[in-house]
Design a protein around this motif. Sequence first.
Motif, mmCIF file in Angstrom:
data_model
loop_
_atom_site.group_PDB
_atom_site.id
_atom_site.type_symbol
_atom_site.label_atom_id
_atom_site.label_comp_id
_atom_site.label_asym_id
_atom_site.label_seq_id
_atom_site.Cartn_x
_atom_site.Cartn_y
_atom_site.Cartn_z
ATOM 1 N N GLN A 94 0.832 -1.190 0.000
ATOM 2 C CA GLN A 94 0.000 0.000 0.000
ATOM 3 C C GLN A 94 0.877 1.254 0.000
ATOM 4 O O GLN A 94 1.854 1.337 0.739
ATOM 5 C CB GLN A 94 -0.901 0.013 1.239
ATOM 6 C CG GLN A 94 -1.959 1.085 1.236
ATOM 7 C CD GLN A 94 -3.101 0.746 0.296
ATOM 8 O OE1 GLN A 94 -3.715 -0.299 0.405
ATOM 9 N NE2 GLN A 94 -3.379 1.650 -0.626
ATOM 10 N N GLU B 256 3.923 0.499 -4.598
ATOM 11 C CA GLU B 256 3.296 -0.290 -5.665
ATOM 12 C C GLU B 256 4.375 -0.844 -6.595
ATOM 13 O O GLU B 256 5.374 -0.186 -6.883
ATOM 14 C CB GLU B 256 2.356 0.601 -6.462
ATOM 15 C CG GLU B 256 1.410 -0.148 -7.369
ATOM 16 C CD GLU B 256 0.106 -0.475 -6.696
ATOM 17 O OE1 GLU B 256 -0.771 -1.046 -7.362
ATOM 18 O OE2 GLU B 256 -0.047 -0.168 -5.501
ATOM 19 N N HIS C 136 -0.832 -5.577 -5.155
ATOM 20 C CA HIS C 136 -0.466 -4.182 -5.419
ATOM 21 C C HIS C 136 0.455 -4.059 -6.628
ATOM 22 O O HIS C 136 1.576 -3.560 -6.538
ATOM 23 C CB HIS C 136 0.170 -3.552 -4.185
ATOM 24 C CG HIS C 136 -0.834 -3.130 -3.152
ATOM 25 N ND1 HIS C 136 -1.714 -2.086 -3.345
ATOM 26 C CD2 HIS C 136 -1.111 -3.636 -1.921
ATOM 27 C CE1 HIS C 136 -2.481 -1.950 -2.274
ATOM 28 N NE2 HIS C 136 -2.146 -2.886 -1.402
ATOM 29 N N ASN D 27 -5.626 -6.192 -4.979
ATOM 30 C CA ASN D 27 -5.218 -4.784 -4.900
ATOM 31 C C ASN D 27 -4.430 -4.335 -6.129
ATOM 32 O O ASN D 27 -3.445 -3.594 -6.013
ATOM 33 C CB ASN D 27 -4.380 -4.543 -3.642
ATOM 34 C CG ASN D 27 -5.126 -4.862 -2.371
ATOM 35 O OD1 ASN D 27 -6.252 -4.414 -2.177
ATOM 36 N ND2 ASN D 27 -4.520 -5.656 -1.509
ATOM 37 N N SER D 28 -4.851 -4.755 -7.295
ATOM 38 C CA SER D 28 -4.065 -4.512 -8.499
ATOM 39 C C SER D 28 -4.892 -3.828 -9.581
ATOM 40 O O SER D 28 -6.123 -3.902 -9.586
ATOM 41 C CB SER D 28 -3.482 -5.825 -9.024
ATOM 42 O OG SER D 28 -2.531 -6.350 -8.103
#
Length: 528
Positions: free
Chosen positions: A239, A248, A282, A309-310
């Motif tokens: 994050q 990222e 990420h 989270n991508s």
Amino acid sequence: MRQLLYLLLIGFCITISSCRDDFEFETSNGGLQFSKDTVYLDTVFSNIGSSTYTLKVYNRSNKDISIPSIKLGQGQNSKYRLMVDGIPGKEFNNVELLAKDSMFVFIETTIDYSEYANNSATFLYTDNIQFSSTTGTQQVELVTLVQDAYFLYPQRDDEGQYENVPYNDTLNVYGFNLNRAEHDNELHWNNTKPYVVYGYATVPRGETLTVDPGARVHFHADSGLMVRPGAKLVVNGGQSATDALENEVIFEGDRLEPDFADIPGQWGAILLMSSEDNTINHLTLKNANIGIYARSVDDIAVPKLSITNSQIYYCSNFGLLACGANIKGENLVANNAGQAAVALIKGGTYDFKYSTFANYFNSYDQVPLLINNYQIIGNTRYPGNVNANFDNCIMYGSGNIGISMEQFDFSQIGNYPFHIRYNNSLIKFIDYSNQFRSNKLYPASGNDATLVEYTAGCKLATSSTLNKPAFKDTRTNKLQLITADNGTGPEGTADGSVITLFTTDITGTTRNSSNPDMGAYESVPEED
């Protein structure tokens, strides 16, 4: 008639006599004007040529002038290259410029980082273009940020042939196997400096490629990453606290100029062929032909991936293309793909939660989500079982249909189950022409629970305004939800009972425990 011919002849003679066949050029007195005071050549990698930049030079005076010299401040030692009046070089003498006219100066550079190495991974390289005159010198500054990088590429053998790696039993591609002994371990991509990849960097059987938070990977044209059967990919992004996405992991093309930021098709794909526990967290991936292509090449290994989270953007064909794969996704965002943001073909097993599949690509037939139970190779259609589940997702785009589904009838050769479930999801479905009324895969027909299940919590966007999600800015992939005034969108309407890996959205915002929002983003109040 004779008088008319006489007048035409006089006019013709006057026209000829009025055309100048020579010019008297005065030496420039320094009154030139420029389109820019400083030309910023955007970040370049060491030893990689820049794009061509343009400077326009204006003679606003009423006199034809000759500029005694145009040259680079560092002369022949400069790392910049110029082109003036179609002639390349670093110094030009007696350059003529007509009154009220202008000319272009084209600028490029290639810089070897090692010649200026210091303790930083980047440095500024500067010079200037000098325009001499009778009163002195006018200057335009040149500035380039040079970045060091790990360069990964196929080697040549003694006969001058480049390495290649197998794609399948019959096809090899330009690429190489990642090696622990090279570049501080090619199987561990860190964040100390970017990676620039030429050809397909390949994770061989039995090996794992680990990517650290904050890693930056740039793929050249027709290049990519291949994860072979028996290999593993682990992307450990984190994050980020700022818009710089400092934690990222970013996969993109190797053209760093802002004009290339949203250009699709700059590199190949991530080819995922492995049934190991591949994980991606990420990751921001953009500018590919196909972002992630998960498919078997040995008809044994079922590609497996957990992606969370991508974000996948600006792909010329597909963002995520899965062929008979096993994929779990949460807080996944895909947008702007030429054919489909997410395509699940030849069946497979899929489970997506709190994901936003959008598509605002400039193409009339693109869709956010495509699903079918076959793959066509040559003239043969190969079947697969479909088992796909979508909880609290959004499928919406610039086209009328958010989902494209097809079940080919393979009953003559076997039983191939076909089951899709949409739970508390927002689906764009504008069927003005009633073309889907008799298609039992779509909600227009009342649906058939044995094929496609739409739970009572699903919302259909059946017009351009009904249930429209209030995305922040689709043009720039800002698909955050702004709280809608009419309460008809996906805000607060997700199924809170769905078990989730994360209690936060893709940005780290805590979800409402009882009434979360559909999609990868929890809504935020609109700023004044």
